[in-house]
Design an enzyme around this catalytic site. Structure first.
Site, mmCIF file in Angstrom:
data_model
loop_
_atom_site.group_PDB
_atom_site.id
_atom_site.type_symbol
_atom_site.label_atom_id
_atom_site.label_comp_id
_atom_site.label_asym_id
_atom_site.label_seq_id
_atom_site.Cartn_x
_atom_site.Cartn_y
_atom_site.Cartn_z
ATOM 1 N N LYS A 104 -0.811 0.880 13.160
ATOM 2 C CA LYS A 104 -1.219 -0.361 13.812
ATOM 3 C C LYS A 104 -0.075 -0.916 14.669
ATOM 4 O O LYS A 104 -0.232 -1.082 15.864
ATOM 5 C CB LYS A 104 -1.671 -1.377 12.776
ATOM 6 N N TRP A 106 -8.597 -4.839 1.303
ATOM 7 C CA TRP A 106 -7.495 -3.893 1.084
ATOM 8 C C TRP A 106 -6.769 -4.204 -0.216
ATOM 9 O O TRP A 106 -6.391 -3.294 -0.956
ATOM 10 C CB TRP A 106 -6.547 -3.874 2.282
ATOM 11 N N ASP A 131 1.874 -5.090 0.925
ATOM 12 C CA ASP A 131 1.220 -4.171 1.861
ATOM 13 C C ASP A 131 1.260 -4.834 3.231
ATOM 14 O O ASP A 131 0.526 -5.786 3.494
ATOM 15 C CB ASP A 131 -0.232 -3.911 1.418
HETATM 16 C C1 LIG Z 1 -3.912 -3.778 5.044
HETATM 17 C C2 LIG Z 1 -4.228 -2.316 4.933
HETATM 18 N N1 LIG Z 1 -3.821 -1.648 3.855
HETATM 19 C C3 LIG Z 1 -4.074 -0.331 3.720
HETATM 20 C C4 LIG Z 1 -4.779 0.373 4.665
HETATM 21 C C5 LIG Z 1 -5.039 1.839 4.469
HETATM 22 O O1 LIG Z 1 -4.144 2.519 5.261
HETATM 23 P P1 LIG Z 1 -4.139 4.111 5.418
HETATM 24 O O2 LIG Z 1 -5.365 4.480 6.159
HETATM 25 O O3 LIG Z 1 -2.864 4.329 6.180
HETATM 26 O O4 LIG Z 1 -4.094 4.711 4.061
HETATM 27 C C6 LIG Z 1 -5.213 -0.278 5.809
HETATM 28 C C7 LIG Z 1 -5.957 0.471 6.853
HETATM 29 O O5 LIG Z 1 -6.522 -0.045 7.771
HETATM 30 C C8 LIG Z 1 -4.940 -1.662 5.942
HETATM 31 O O6 LIG Z 1 -5.357 -2.326 7.022
#
Ligand SMILES: Cc1ncc(COP(=O)(O)O)c(C=O)c1O
Length: 362
Positions: free
Chosen positions: A196, A102, A172
């Site tokens: 989550k 991520w 994040d």
């Molecule tokens: C740590 C992290 N950042 C970003 C995201 C992306 O999130 P979204 O699907 O809400 O754009 C996720 C999705 O699982 C994630 O686990």
């Protein structure tokens, strides 16, 4: 059929009490004589609810008054671009610590819009740790350091904020928000997709220092993605996802009734410890992350004999243990054990793993 133990990484299990309350209020919410999703977001009833939710969130997460709280669209993925677009102008740069996939995505997106440096990465170690960080190596124009507090796929988590030599963090927190108390003093901005630990998908929480909002005046972004404009408009510059917002309120209520973030942290640590202990004491299962960096939220693990993966997943599902398949990037298994996951489900998983190992005859 009854509800199973759901280890989904996201959208993830919600507390049953929250789902039952939403069900009970589905047709008529409070005295609206309509569902909460059928009323105007600008009317006094919903505006009142939004105010209650923000106050509750501030109380639960101890968010200081000098931070603005925004609810936005586009998921955490939109924030990968929106943070640099809103916050970085002129010489200002972002620096990234990469501890998983991520962070890699956020880094690549940031580099499309603003000067972006790779401060450190543990990719060469297969993302099994947080890399060594030397603040001396940060560029003098660094406006913020971006970290992913919990890497949902790699299962690597920051248990303390890193030393950035005083440079604020952009974090994040998608997969560990509200799972433990937060030290906000080092943070400039935090963001998280809701799906989550906060509620259903379709809403993104942004918590940002109010003095940073001035930087957004120069931002070349659509108005709905401008942090300052959203702050000035109570996150209602356009029609928000009112139902998800309401659900976030119910989750926060449940969190408060369950003892708040201190209690969550104790519970989450206990659940994770139980699962890692089962993995570490077995030769049949293993987790590749160094113990001090392991996630309390997402526990990836591999079977020594990967040819048994399909049988493991099939039998787990029959035993009422859902969504244990690892992310396609890492393979193997992953148990996501967010706030709503009870220790009883973790115990059930451990018992299943031990049974499966014995039957596999190793
Ligand atoms: C740590 C992290 N950042 C970003 C995201 C992306 O999130 P979204 O699907 O809400 O754009 C996720 C999705 O699982 C994630 O686990």
């Amino acid at each position: 059929m009854s509800r199973a133990c759901n280890f989904s990484a996201g959208p993830a299990a919600l507390p049953e009490a929250v789902l039952l309350k939403a069900q009970a209020e589905f047709l008529e919410w409070r005295d609206a004589r309509a569902s909460v999703m059928e009323i105007s977001h600008r009317g006094p009833a919903f505006m009142g609810l939004a105010g209650e939710i923000e106050a509750r969130l501030r109380r639960v997460a101890a968010i200081p008054d000098d931070f603005a709280v925004l609810f936005m669209a586009g998921g955490a993925t939109a924030q990968f671009a929106l943070a640099p677009m809103n916050l970085l102008h002129g010489k200002a740069r972002a620096a990234f610590v990469l501890t998983g996939n991520w962070g890699q995505k956020a880094f690549a997106e940031s580099a499309r819009f603003a000067p972006t440096d790779l401060w450190a990465s543990s990719e060469d170690r297969g993302f099994d740790r947080i890399p060594e960080l030397d603040p001396e190596r940060l560029h003098p124009d660094t406006a913020y350091v971006h970290i992913t507090s919990n890497e949902t796929i790699a299962g690597v988590q920051f248990h303390d904020w890193p030393d950035t030599g005083g440079i604020p963090l952009v974090v994040d927190m998608s997969s560990d928000i509200l799972s433990r108390p937060v030290d906000w003093s080092r943070i400039g901005m935090a963001y998280a997709g809701a799906q989550k630990n906060i509620g259903p998908s379709g809403l993104t929480l942004v918590v940002i220092r109010k003095d940073w909002l001035q930087r957004c005046e120069q931002a070349q972004v659509p108005r709905v993605f401008n942090y300052k404009l959203q702050a000035e408009n109570d996150s209602m510059l356009n029609t928000p996802n009112t139902f998800a917002w309401y659900m976030v309120g119910l989750v926060l209520e449940w969190l408060e009734e369950s003892g708040g973030l201190e209690a969550m942290a104790v519970r989450n640590r206990e659940k994770a410890a139980r699962l890692y202990q089962a993995i570490d004491t077995s030769a049949f299962y293993h987790n590749r992350v160094l113990p001090e960096y392991r996630s309390w939220m997402n526990v990836p693990f591999h079977l020594a004999d990967e040819t048994r993966n399909a049988a493991f997943l099939q039998q787990a599902e029959q035993a009422g243990l859902l969504a244990l398949k690892g992310h396609r990037i890492s393979g193997g298994m992953r148990a996501s054990i967010y706030n709503a996951m009870g220790l009883d489900c973790v115990e059930k998983l451990v018992a299943f793993m031990q049974r499966f190992e014995q039957e596999a005859g190793t």
